[in-house]
Design an enzyme around this catalytic site. Structure first.
Site, PDB file in Angstrom:
ATOM      1  N   GLY A   1       0.805  -1.210   0.000  1.00  0.00           N
ATOM      2  CA  GLY A   1       0.000   0.000   0.000  1.00  0.00           C
ATOM      3  C   GLY A   1       0.836   1.256   0.000  1.00  0.00           C
TER       4      GLY A   1
ATOM      5  N   VAL B   1       8.216  -2.881  -3.988  1.00  0.00           N
ATOM      6  CA  VAL B   1       9.416  -3.474  -3.404  1.00  0.00           C
ATOM      7  C   VAL B   1      10.145  -4.229  -4.516  1.00  0.00           C
ATOM      8  CG1 VAL B   1      10.368  -5.017  -1.663  1.00  0.00           C
ATOM      9  CG2 VAL B   1       8.276  -3.732  -1.168  1.00  0.00           C
TER      10      VAL B   1
ATOM     11  N   GLY C   1       3.940   1.493  -1.558  1.00  0.00           N
ATOM     12  CA  GLY C   1       4.874   1.573  -2.661  1.00  0.00           C
ATOM     13  C   GLY C   1       5.434   0.223  -3.044  1.00  0.00           C
TER      14      GLY C   1
ATOM     15  N   ASP D   1       0.519  -2.967  12.812  1.00  0.00           N
ATOM     16  CA  ASP D   1       0.041  -3.506  11.526  1.00  0.00           C
ATOM     17  C   ASP D   1       0.515  -4.946  11.341  1.00  0.00           C
ATOM     18  OD1 ASP D   1      -1.366  -3.498   9.167  1.00  0.00           O
ATOM     19  OD2 ASP D   1       0.218  -2.552   7.994  1.00  0.00           O
TER      20      ASP D   1
END
Length: 605
Positions: free
Chosen positions: A333, A337, A335, A444
């Site tokens: 969410g 990788v 960006g 998270d």
């Protein structure tokens, strides 16, 4: 018969109450009609298309909700008063969590001699019948009259307790109402308090009021429910489960819509930004490009720990073959990788701002958060931050080739590995929560943020939403930080979502969801309800993920119970991640895993 005044107890069923009011007006043509209502405050609040227990909301939300309830009730009583537009009609109400107690208080304070009631059960209550004459009228049809009050003195039996009667104060001349404690709040309003020409109090139509009553089933029949069902513990538990299901489902939809809108806004901003660049003069364009290349002007200075390597954007570009699409290994969410090589080592390169776009969703604050948190902790089951590129908010981690725990479960990861990974992640969370002098809350935790190396050893990653909390002596059980709700729906602590109070128990809730997912292989938002039902029906065998092999069912069932306890809506009921005694079932499974593996090796040698 004395016809000075007749009182009518009214609720929220407009059709029934209208019929009773018209009956009283017809049968007592010279009497003043006074409406009385005991407002029963709801135990639930509307939230995200569902309901949430009132006690879980913060004080501001509670105050706003109670205000809306009061306004709705005033509109209701105003509507009832309008039924007899040619008669003098008064109205009083009392807010009380017990219908019978509240009505008895009104009878006593208002010196009611005669009351019309549309509920059989309420009319049978001896404490009420001792106070006044009770006329039972159902849907506008007279049923019976009780004169039990004639057998008693005017003061006997009219209060459930002296303490309750003492809570009602004298009439206030200024407010024209009774001043009472918050738990027993009484208001009176006369004709001049109804809607003025400017619409200060809006009067709803009968159809609107009826619709509102239908949508509030538990409150529209409050009189009957209060007397018929004194114990609502089982119903509350069922409603709590349904409420949790509604919250997670509706909130997930809302979160998805919000993300779509944010992406659309970002695209519009990009288009606007590019348009502005196209109309700039060559000189201004050169100045703009020069400004963008100066990292010190783009971001504030950030103190990078000595053990974290600082790379230039040229190094990052070269390591990823200029962000070649085949090197893309993930799209989170915040960006993309990429897999890359730096110093001969395989690395994972995370761009918090999408390359080439100046308006990425995650910027310097989240970049800074990861650097600050991961720069100060070291744990075998927490991902290791190798380096950074400040000028473009790039993070460089160790590369973990086996993907995420979600990938592992999809591929049929054996139960022994799953149990070990749960123990590893509990160890990682315990390390974060017990960090001194500042505890760290991940905020998270989920399957896709648990990464696996070549041997399926796990690492907890993605600390962009993590928060550092100052610990106070002797207050270790009350770690809390107020912040905007963040995280992933389905894993997010509902109490945090409602109140904004982030605590270590929020991580425990998410860990509970992970436990249930790891054991069952289910990814549904209502996984808690599914596991609860399976345990209740003694059907755990069919719920455990068969692709993981043959589970030790007794111990797995115990661990499922621990997972459910983690997901309790009551934070105090959740186990503490650092308390070994709370995790015996996980430790036992760990021991069984090791023992069974040893036997397997022994038999094969």
């Amino acid at each position: 018969m004395d016809e000075e005044e007749v009182h009518i107890a009214v609720g929220k069923n407009f059709r029934k109450e209208k019929a009773n009011i018209l009956w009283a007006a017809a049968n007592f043509p010279r009497a003043t009609i006074t409406l009385v209502n005991v407002h029963w405050p709801s135990k639930w609040m509307p939230f995200m298309g569902g309901k949430v227990l009132y006690k879980f909301a913060d004080e501001k939300e509670k105050e706003m909700h109670r205000g809306r309830e009061t306004e709705s009730m005033i509109r209701m009583l105003s509507q009832y008063k309008g039924i007899c537009d040619t008669r003098e009609v008064r109205a009083h109400y009392l807010t009380h969590d017990d219908i019978l107690d509240g009505l008895v208080n009104l009878v006593k304070k208002l010196k009611i001699k005669r009351i019309v009631i549309g509920s059989r059960n309420l009319s049978k209550q001896a404490v009420l019948r001792k106070c006044c004459q009770v006329l039972v009228v159902l849907n506008g049809k007279y049923v019976s009259t009780s004169n039990d009050h004639l057998k008693h003195t005017g003061s006997s039996g009219c209060g459930r307790s002296s303490e309750l009667l003492a809570s009602i104060h004298e009439l206030s001349d200024e407010s024209d109402g009774y001043t009472t404690p918050l738990s027993d709040f009484y208001v009176s309003f006369q004709e001049d308090e109804t809607m003025d020409e400017d619409g200060v109090i809006q009067m709803d139509s009968a159809a609107q009021l009826a619709t509102e009553a239908e949508h509030s089933i538990e409150e529209s029949n409050a009189y009957e429910e209060e007397v018929e069902n004194k114990s609502e513990e089982d119903a509350d538990q069922s409603d709590e489960i349904q409420s949790s299901r509604n919250i997670t489902g509706e909130a997930a939809k809302l979160m998805e819509e919000m993300e779509k809108l944010q992406r659309k806004l970002k695209d519009l901003q990009d288009e606007s930004h590019n348009h502005e660049e196209n109309i700039l003069s060559p000189r201004k364009m050169i100045d703009l490009l020069r400004e963008r290349t100066l990292s010190k002007k783009r971001y504030p200075d950030l103190q990078i720990p000595d053990h974290i390597v600082q790379f230039s954007m040229a190094h990052i570009g070269k390591a990823t073959n200029n962000f070649y699409s085949q090197n893309l290994i993930g799209e989170g969410g915040y960006g993309p990788v990429y897999k890359g090589k730096l110093g001969g080592k395989a690395v994972a390169i995370k761009l918090l701002r999408p390359h080439g776009k100046p308006h990425g969703r995650q910027g310097f604050p989240e970049f800074q958060q990861e650097v600050v948190v991961l720069g100060r902790i070291e744990h075998p089951h927490i991902v290791r931050l190798i380096g950074v590129c400040q000028e473009s908010c790039v993070l460089v981690y160790e590369h973990l080739p086996n993907g995420t725990l979600m990938d592992g479960i999809a591929k049929g990861l054996p139960w022994r590995d799953r149990v070990r990974i749960l123990a590893e992640q509990r160890s990682a969370l315990a390390h974060l929560h017990s960090s001194r002098p500042h505890a760290i809350i991940h905020a998270d935790l989920k399957l896709t943020n648990i990464l696996l190396d070549t041997g399926n050893v796990s690492r907890l990653g993605d600390f962009g939403t993590a928060r550092i909390v100052q610990m106070k002596p002797l207050e270790e059980d009350t770690i809390c930080r107020r912040t905007n709700p963040m995280g992933t729906m389905g894993y997010m602590d509902p109490v945090f979502f409602m109140t904004g109070e982030l605590t270590t128990e929020s991580d425990v809730y998410a860990f509970g969801v992970v436990i249930l997912q790891v054991l069952t292989g289910l990814l549904d938002l209502n996984i808690v309800e599914q596991v609860q039902e399976a345990i209740k029906m003694d059907a755990v065998h069919g719920l455990l993920d068969a692709s993981a092999g043959s589970w030790p069912e007794v111990q797995a069932k115990q661990l499922l119970r621990i997972g459910l306890k983690c997901c309790s809506l009551e934070r105090k009921q959740r186990p503490t991640i650092t308390a070994d005694a709370d995790w015996r079932s996980l430790d036992i499974l760990q021991t069984m895993r090791t023992a069974s593996k040893s036997r397997k090796w022994s038999n094969g040698s």
